[in-house]
Every structure is written in C-alpha cells, then in structure tokens.
Design a protein around this motif. Sequence first.
Motif, mmCIF file in Angstrom:
data_model
loop_
_atom_site.group_PDB
_atom_site.id
_atom_site.type_symbol
_atom_site.label_atom_id
_atom_site.label_comp_id
_atom_site.label_asym_id
_atom_site.label_seq_id
_atom_site.Cartn_x
_atom_site.Cartn_y
_atom_site.Cartn_z
ATOM 1 N N THR A 26 15.234 53.078 4.630
ATOM 2 C CA THR A 26 15.962 53.265 3.374
ATOM 3 C C THR A 26 16.973 54.388 3.585
ATOM 4 O O THR A 26 16.790 55.264 4.442
ATOM 5 C CB THR A 26 15.047 53.659 2.192
ATOM 6 N N LEU A 45 18.191 49.752 3.714
ATOM 7 C CA LEU A 45 17.820 49.363 2.350
ATOM 8 C C LEU A 45 18.195 50.485 1.399
ATOM 9 O O LEU A 45 17.713 51.624 1.547
ATOM 10 C CB LEU A 45 16.306 49.105 2.272
ATOM 11 N N GLY A 47 17.141 51.435 -1.512
ATOM 12 C CA GLY A 47 15.948 51.065 -2.276
ATOM 13 C C GLY A 47 15.888 51.796 -3.610
ATOM 14 O O GLY A 47 16.442 52.898 -3.763
ATOM 15 N N ASP A 48 15.157 51.188 -4.539
ATOM 16 C CA ASP A 48 14.961 51.888 -5.813
ATOM 17 C C ASP A 48 13.973 53.046 -5.647
ATOM 18 O O ASP A 48 13.748 53.811 -6.588
ATOM 19 C CB ASP A 48 14.551 50.928 -6.936
ATOM 20 N N SER A 49 13.435 53.205 -4.425
ATOM 21 C CA SER A 49 12.669 54.419 -4.107
ATOM 22 C C SER A 49 13.527 55.656 -4.336
ATOM 23 O O SER A 49 13.008 56.768 -4.432
ATOM 24 C CB SER A 49 12.180 54.383 -2.651
ATOM 25 N N ASP A 87 18.725 47.005 -3.644
ATOM 26 C CA ASP A 87 17.530 46.695 -4.430
ATOM 27 C C ASP A 87 17.906 46.352 -5.874
ATOM 28 O O ASP A 87 18.698 47.063 -6.503
ATOM 29 C CB ASP A 87 16.613 47.937 -4.449
ATOM 30 N N LYS A 115 17.530 42.538 -2.877
ATOM 31 C CA LYS A 115 16.070 42.391 -2.781
ATOM 32 C C LYS A 115 15.468 42.450 -4.176
ATOM 33 O O LYS A 115 15.880 43.291 -4.988
ATOM 34 C CB LYS A 115 15.487 43.520 -1.923
ATOM 35 N N HIS A 139 10.063 40.428 -2.020
ATOM 36 C CA HIS A 139 9.232 41.628 -1.779
ATOM 37 C C HIS A 139 7.865 41.345 -2.397
ATOM 38 O O HIS A 139 7.754 41.193 -3.611
ATOM 39 C CB HIS A 139 9.916 42.841 -2.417
ATOM 40 N N VAL A 182 10.163 41.294 2.402
ATOM 41 C CA VAL A 182 9.474 42.561 2.674
ATOM 42 C C VAL A 182 8.027 42.415 2.223
ATOM 43 O O VAL A 182 7.765 41.938 1.119
ATOM 44 C CB VAL A 182 10.160 43.739 1.936
ATOM 45 N N GLU A 184 4.662 44.710 1.622
ATOM 46 C CA GLU A 184 4.289 46.125 1.508
ATOM 47 C C GLU A 184 2.791 46.287 1.273
ATOM 48 O O GLU A 184 2.218 45.658 0.373
ATOM 49 C CB GLU A 184 5.075 46.773 0.349
ATOM 50 N N ILE A 205 6.075 47.106 5.627
ATOM 51 C CA ILE A 205 5.887 48.550 5.382
ATOM 52 C C ILE A 205 4.410 48.695 5.011
ATOM 53 O O ILE A 205 3.973 48.194 3.976
ATOM 54 C CB ILE A 205 6.859 49.101 4.298
ATOM 55 N N VAL A 215 10.056 48.791 7.985
ATOM 56 C CA VAL A 215 10.874 49.667 7.157
ATOM 57 C C VAL A 215 10.017 50.851 6.711
ATOM 58 O O VAL A 215 8.807 50.715 6.508
ATOM 59 C CB VAL A 215 11.469 48.935 5.920
ATOM 60 N N VAL A 217 10.530 54.556 4.087
ATOM 61 C CA VAL A 217 11.395 55.376 3.238
ATOM 62 C C VAL A 217 11.826 56.580 4.078
ATOM 63 O O VAL A 217 11.000 57.246 4.717
ATOM 64 C CB VAL A 217 10.633 55.812 1.962
HETATM 65 O O1 KIV Z 1 12.706 50.873 -2.688
HETATM 66 C C1 KIV Z 1 12.253 50.917 -1.540
HETATM 67 O O2 KIV Z 1 12.404 51.881 -0.789
HETATM 68 C C2 KIV Z 1 11.485 49.774 -1.078
HETATM 69 C C3 KIV Z 1 10.725 49.933 0.210
HETATM 70 C C4 KIV Z 1 9.474 50.648 -0.072
HETATM 71 C C5 KIV Z 1 10.503 48.632 0.892
HETATM 72 O O3 KIV Z 1 11.451 48.763 -1.720
#
Ligand code: KIV
Length: 265
Positions: A26, A45, A47-49, A87, A115, A139, A182, A184, A205, A215, A217
């Motif tokens: 990410t 990615l 990501g929404d993380s 994401d 995603k 995912h 993905v 997880e 992940i 993957v 973070v």
């Molecule tokens: O948002 C994100 O970082 C994710 C990863 C955990 C795959 O979806």
Amino acid sequence: MSSQASLTITDLTKMKQAGEKIAMLTCYDATFAAAMDQAGVDIILIGDSLGMVVQGRNTTVPVSVEDIAYHTEAVARGAQRPFLLGDMSFGSFHSPTVAFENARTLMARGAHMVKLEGAGPYIEVVEYLASRSIPVCGHLGLTPQSVHKLGGFRVQGRSEDAAEQLKRDALALQQAGAQMLVLEAIPADLAGEVTAALDIVVIGIGAGAQCDGQVLVMHDMLGLGARLPKFVRNFMDGQPDIASAFTSYVNDVRSGAFPAEEHLY
Ligand code: KIV
C-alpha cells in the motif's frame, strides 16, 4: 521522470502463469511511491487503510471516495512502472450505477483498477463494472469495512462452511469479470486452494505463501504500528533505510522467503 510504461493486468497475469511472485504494497503519496517503484514493487494499492495509518482513525469505515482519489493522484505522480489499484471506500459501491461513478472517479485520478470488498450482492456490481471497462479486483476473507459486522479484525474461513463459502465467492467474482483478488487473513491452505483454482491473479495478506503475490500495509512493514498483526514482518530490521526495506520486501516476496511459517494462519 522516467517515461517507462506501467505494468498491465496482462503482465501480472503472465507472472502468475509463469509462477513469478508479485510484490504489492500500500502507498499513499508520491515520495514513497517513487521509492517503491525504484525497489521493483509491481502493484501499489491506494488502500482505504489510509483511514487508519494516515488519518489516525480506528477503522476504514469513514474513508471517502475523495480521500482515495486524492491519494491516488499523489501516488500516480510518483510511480511509473507499478500497476495502481484504487480502493472503493465503504458505501461507495452499494449499487451498480453508484459504483460506476465512483470507480470512474478513481480511474480518472490515476487508478488502473479498483478494488472492492465482499461478494454476495456485490457480484452484480462487479459484473456491471467489468462489462463497462472498469477493471475490478475483489477482496475476500477479512474485509475490514465489515469490522463491526465481523466483531473485530479476526481471521476468516476457519470453519468448513466458511471455507466452502469463500471458495464459491472467489469463483463467482472471477465469473463476474474480476481480474484480481485479494485474500486477507485466512488459513494458508485455503488460500492455496483458491489460488490454484482461479485463473486470475490472487494476492495474499495473512493468507500464506501459495498466493500469486503478497501485499502489506506500508506502515506495518516499516514497523510503525503499535501492535503489528501476526502476518507482518518488520522489513526495517537490519536495513539502513526505507529504500532498502522496500527492496528487501520485494526480494523476499519474489524468492518465497516471505511469508514464512510464523506469518501463517
Ligand atoms: O486498504 C488496504 O490497505 C487493504 C489491504 C489490507 C489489502 O485493503
């Protein structure tokens, strides 16, 4: 700035077919994206993380499409070769037409694919997007946007029923037109079965070494979290700088040294 073309989904699918492991991380800004590009990261990615590691929230639920779009634009300015995955935030894909508008926004701001978490009612959404030239990654397993429904960030797919459902969902996503998946926080054997059964690229992940790629973070693999999940290795250990940590991650994913036994469920 180099004028190198980005990897395509065709390149990544060929890597799966050739048994070459794919390294994904990410990322949320241009500087780190350029460093990942230099290190040979294949997929970034957005990501929404970012809701948790950039915005300091407890979950990814409050993240907006505009948040992802803003960071996608920044990453796209820094990365040349990596394939960019944007994401779809919570609530941004509950109907096909809403999903199309939001996916279009992410693609217009630099994403090469979007995603989205889940299957069930979202299979119809994936079909709608994929048949309208929006490349989609599914995912499954631990889907963090459902944290309140799941009762926490927990390993998924442990019971026989849950494992069978996950396999059905993975096939349904592929049939609906998803070109990547993905997985997880699921048992490694289950992830291996799904990866072998699908033609599309499967990235894990916390899903073991048998996936087509891995993957993490970025903040986690740089050792920045207060409490890191079991499946994370701190790639800063023994490295002089962040660039070397990214290179070490890419090398370990490519060689199969990561994930190791201690990272598996
Ligand atoms: O948002 C994100 O970082 C994710 C990863 C955990 C795959 O979806």
